[in-house]
Design an enzyme around this catalytic site. Sequence first.
Site, PDB file in Angstrom:
ATOM      1  N   GLU A   1       0.865  -1.180   0.000  1.00 50.01           N
ATOM      2  CA  GLU A   1       0.000   0.000   0.000  1.00 50.01           C
ATOM      3  C   GLU A   1       0.903   1.232   0.000  1.00 50.01           C
ATOM      4  O   GLU A   1       2.101   1.136   0.280  1.00 50.01           O
ATOM      5  CB  GLU A   1      -0.928   0.001   1.216  1.00 50.01           C
TER       6      GLU A   1
ATOM      7  N   LYS B   1       2.687   4.653   1.102  1.00 51.93           N
ATOM      8  CA  LYS B   1       3.105   5.271   2.365  1.00 51.93           C
ATOM      9  C   LYS B   1       2.837   6.762   2.224  1.00 51.93           C
ATOM     10  O   LYS B   1       3.395   7.426   1.368  1.00 51.93           O
ATOM     11  CB  LYS B   1       4.604   5.014   2.586  1.00 51.93           C
TER      12      LYS B   1
ATOM     13  N   GLU C   1      -3.329   7.370   8.711  1.00 58.39           N
ATOM     14  CA  GLU C   1      -2.443   8.511   8.478  1.00 58.39           C
ATOM     15  C   GLU C   1      -3.262   9.779   8.594  1.00 58.39           C
ATOM     16  O   GLU C   1      -4.291   9.918   7.931  1.00 58.39           O
ATOM     17  CB  GLU C   1      -1.832   8.392   7.069  1.00 58.39           C
TER      18      GLU C   1
END
Lengths: 337, 544
Positions: free
Chosen positions: B224, B226, B272
């Site tokens: 995935e 970052k 995030e």
Amino acid sequence: MAQSVERWLYPTEHGLFCEPGGFYIDPHRPVDRAIITHGHGDHARSGHGAVLATPETIAIMKVRYGETCAGAFQSLALREPITMNGVEVSLAPAGHILGSAQIVMTWAGRRAVVSGDYKRASDPTCEAFELVPCDVFVTEATFGLPVFRHEVAANEVHKLFRSMAAEQSRTHLIGAYGLGKCQRMIRLIRDAGYDKPIYLHGAMVALTHLYQQLGIALGDVRPVAHEDPKAFVGGIVLCPPSAIGDRWSRRFNDPVSVFASGWMRIRGRARQRGVELPLVVSDHADWPELIATIQETSAGEIWVTHGREDALVYHLSTLGITARALKLVGRDDDEDA
Amino acid sequence: MRAFAALLDGLATTQSRNRKTALLGRYFRDASDPDRGWALAALTDGLPIRVSLRRMLAGLTSRFIDPVLYKMSRDYVGDTAETVALLWPDRANAGEGPSLDTVVQAMASGTTAERTEALGRILDSLDPSGRWAVLKLIGGAPRVGVSARLARTALAEAFDRDVNDIEDIWHALEAPYSDLFQWLEGRADKPDPGLRPVFRPVMLAHPIEDDDWPKLDAKDFSAEWKWDGIRVQISARGGEVRMFSRQGDDISIAFPEIRSAFAMQTCVADGELLVMRDGVIAPFNDLQQRLNRKTVTAKMLREYPAHVRLYDLLFVDDEDLRASSFDSRRARLEAWHVEHQPPLTDLSQLVAFESFDALHTVWSSARDDGIEGLMLKRRDSVYQAGRVKGQWFKWKRAALTLDCVMMYAQRGSGKRSSFYSDYTFGVWRDGSEGQRELVPVGKAYSGFTDDELKQLDRWIRANTTETFGPVRAVSPGLVLEVAFDALQKSARHKSGVAMRFPRIHRIRWDKPASEAETLETVMAMLGQSTAVPDQPASPPSTLI
């Protein structure tokens, strides 16, 4: 007829000038005739025609700048009046460092005292400050803010001993001004009962030996150079403050950085310098000493030289004391005081 | 109070992390309850007292100091608590002073006037160091160089425990933490977090190294993106929502919109934190406007809208998923997200790939501003605290490099004190009088070996043109090849650009300074990296 002091004693571009006497006090540029309050670099400079000072100050100048750093020297003992072109001049102890003196001038019925740097706290390495009543008192203001109240120096030495007991495998590296503070620290450490050798950075050796020659007992002091690095473990080394962060200090394994200075009262100052153990030991008057001394002189007028003069002048005005800042060029802010 | 004052004094003047840990450990072991718990609170989440120290001090100081002198002193010292501690009149009876508990109790109740009088009496009974400690204690945020995480780590070490065991329950505990200390001393069971939302120590990734690849099999891994934000964990339960940094610091207070977004949920999720406008991730600099704040204005909420891009689910309802595999947690995350659709969130999309070679193509073409690189997570990895070997990898996008000229060097601290180890470097531009001049573009203090540090230190000392305290200006003669992750426009820098994560890549002893880069080239790079917002591999941003 008494004449206002500022008519005969005033700052010039060379420094503070006594006109009828024809001499300067602590001039920062070479002049024909100078009276020097004490041996620190921002007061005593080389290249004057004739220098008058205490025997100790002259000895210090010769060690720092060489035998011929002035055309001629005249030493004057403390409390011995002489006359220079009709101005009566004498020296009174200032309690700052060995040989430090206040310059007492009497002319035309008025007396002015230029105190140089001074302190009132006790110091086994120099004569204690003596108060001289006067009409104009010229004072420093290095610690001229009410936050500055110095600790009792002997208590700070015990703080050092406690740290040494807690950190026995590390060297205590004490940053201290090389003239005066260094020797006072050694003497305070001796008076507290420590009798092992104390090691010195090379820049401090000559003046420390001079103190010993002049009768100040400092015990076993040795230069760092050529000593086995093992000797320093658990011991005391003195160096100029700038050497703590310098390559020179890499020879000590993980030393405790100590700084002996009045500035160490402010944590931010200690943190900025990376000082691990701040010791509040100063050779300058703190705020209460400044105020008390000024009041005791009963001077009608106070002239404030280097330091935080704004706060001092302001405070004296609230006490009804006439004070003004005297802008003298070439005076350090005494970062290492 | 004396032991606490000595602790704060020691922490404030010690640079070494080990020594700080030792000081804290000794205090936590030796001090008694509840004082040590209040001290722990002061160093972590703050004390449960709400007083306006500023107002109380204004009332107290005016009694003994002229306001003009106070202001001059405050300006000089730079810190209100310290100024007052130093100015306060010394009393003959000053000594041990009150316990921390006495101080906390006195500040916890009563009118402002009553508390002001109580504070005055407390300060009267202390020496300057004690006064400073009291004012730091009740002022919050003592700023003695100790993070909340370091305080908890020191606590764990003092009692031979794993810091993660403390983190696990930390946010369910309340000062003065007597249940925590009882457990640490083996006198009680581990406190039960109960129904409070708590932080679960996060799982971290290793940077992938060249020699890792041959040992890895592509089909064991999920990939995935970052993202260029900060890692957060959202813990929600019973209407209470907390957002934690990866160190476990509670940062939710400044993010009310995220708290409301999860108010209906019962979960612990990792993601995030980003600033996002119209589905486009804003530069990291925008996120920084929202971080490290105690309050947030309506304007900030409008101008820097926060968003959480989720990528792991640790708990849902009261089910602990941490022992299940990444694949199965991911499936639960997707199903949960479809069902609940919490606002201001989306999912970090998986990047499909057949082989590491194919993935490499995707990785090397990713130039989107919001992307730092790729994450590789082992499909069967269970969720474990810390950086567990061989489970998760971060594969940062290849760094960009520029040849810059060293301009200033600053002394380092700690192990590097006395060495010039922090370097400011610049690139050339045309000056006003037709001559080329250097303009700074960044500062770096890593990426070189100890031997190189010594060589650099020697070069700096030999080429110094001016000294300002701990900083030296050097003549323009040394080229540093600087690696960085991205360029950003910056109004703060004279050059107009700033580097993200700059580090020294190589020291170009061989290269003449005149051949270093120009600002023109740098500006062109800046244009490029913003001109290509979306590569095919970028995820859709339509899930909101």
